[in-house]
Design a protein around this motif. Structure first.
Motif, mmCIF file in Angstrom:
data_model
loop_
_atom_site.group_PDB
_atom_site.id
_atom_site.type_symbol
_atom_site.label_atom_id
_atom_site.label_comp_id
_atom_site.label_asym_id
_atom_site.label_seq_id
_atom_site.Cartn_x
_atom_site.Cartn_y
_atom_site.Cartn_z
ATOM 1 N N UNK A 48 17.176 -31.978 5.448
ATOM 2 C CA UNK A 48 16.965 -30.640 5.693
ATOM 3 C C UNK A 48 17.632 -29.779 4.641
ATOM 4 N N UNK A 49 16.992 -28.713 4.575
ATOM 5 C CA UNK A 49 17.226 -27.816 3.278
ATOM 6 C C UNK A 49 18.499 -26.896 3.685
ATOM 7 N N UNK A 50 19.326 -26.639 2.896
ATOM 8 C CA UNK A 50 20.529 -25.986 3.110
ATOM 9 C C UNK A 50 20.662 -24.827 2.088
ATOM 10 N N UNK A 51 20.817 -23.425 2.613
ATOM 11 C CA UNK A 51 20.847 -22.353 1.893
ATOM 12 C C UNK A 51 22.292 -21.922 1.746
ATOM 13 N N UNK A 52 22.563 -21.125 0.643
ATOM 14 C CA UNK A 52 23.666 -20.783 0.389
ATOM 15 C C UNK A 52 23.679 -19.440 -0.217
ATOM 16 N N UNK A 53 24.562 -18.254 0.186
ATOM 17 C CA UNK A 53 24.342 -17.026 -0.359
ATOM 18 C C UNK A 53 25.919 -16.400 -0.118
ATOM 19 N N UNK A 54 25.977 -15.195 -0.892
ATOM 20 C CA UNK A 54 26.953 -14.362 -0.787
ATOM 21 C C UNK A 54 26.827 -13.307 0.004
ATOM 22 N N UNK A 55 27.806 -12.701 1.001
ATOM 23 C CA UNK A 55 27.496 -11.622 1.693
ATOM 24 C C UNK A 55 28.317 -10.365 0.789
#
Length: 187
Positions: A35-42
């Motif tokens: 499964x694809x994993x997303x990463x981001x900064x808030x």
């Protein structure tokens, strides 16, 4: 001694079901592992990892999906322009738009709502008390004006505490003063 025939078990009806279960479990595990994993900064600079895309629509998959899946989501230190260490964030974390609110956020909202309701109730009660007081004041002024216009023997108390009877000119002056108060305060 045992013969070979006794050591090998015959195939039963449960063995195909067990094999089928193992095969399906393996397929499900393989699909979840890829499964694809997303990463981001808030907005506060915290790094988030999720299998859901970020709420702002910035679909940037993580570079190392298996390692990022288990990495703790800790904020990266931000360097200030003066070179001093970054101050810790004392505000409660903002609710993300992609997930449900935590129990702490719900509890905080409930407390804030209760405080606002209590403040509104106290304000409403205070306004009702003021309205009742003004109503009694205006009723008292109207009664005094009626008594002054009717005439007769009207008394007042002077500074020494003695009763003094008002004559006709004093009655007219008091009636006029009461009318002015009524028109100013009791509209």
């Amino acid at each position: 001694m045992h013969s070979c025939a006794t050591l090998v078990r015959p195939m039963t009806a449960h063995r195909p079901l067990a094999c089928l279960f193992i095969a399906i479990s393996g397929l499900l595990f393989a699909s979840s592992a890829t499964a694809q994993v997303y990463t981001w900064k808030d907005a506060s600079g915290r790094v988030h990892y999720s299998d859901q895309p970020p709420p702002n629509g910035d679909n940037k998959p993580a570079k190392a999906a298996p390692a990022a899946k288990y990495a703790p989501a800790t904020p990266e230190p931000a360097a200030s322009q003066s070179g001093a260490a970054a101050q810790p964030d004392t505000k409660p974390p903002a609710a993300t738009q992609s997930g449900p609110k935590t129990w702490q956020e719900k509890d905080l909202e409930a407390k804030q709502k209760r405080a606002a309701d209590q403040e509104a109730e106290a304000k409403r009660k205070q306004e009702a008390d003021r309205a009742d007081e003004k109503k009694r004041y205006c009723e008292s002024l109207r009664n005094n004006l009626t008594m002054l216009e009717r005439g007769g023997r009207v008394t007042t108390t002077n500074a020494a505490g003695e009763r003094i009877f008002l004559d006709d000119s004093q009655l007219k002056q008091e009636a006029e003063r009461t009318r002015v108060q009524l028109s100013r305060d009791c509209k």
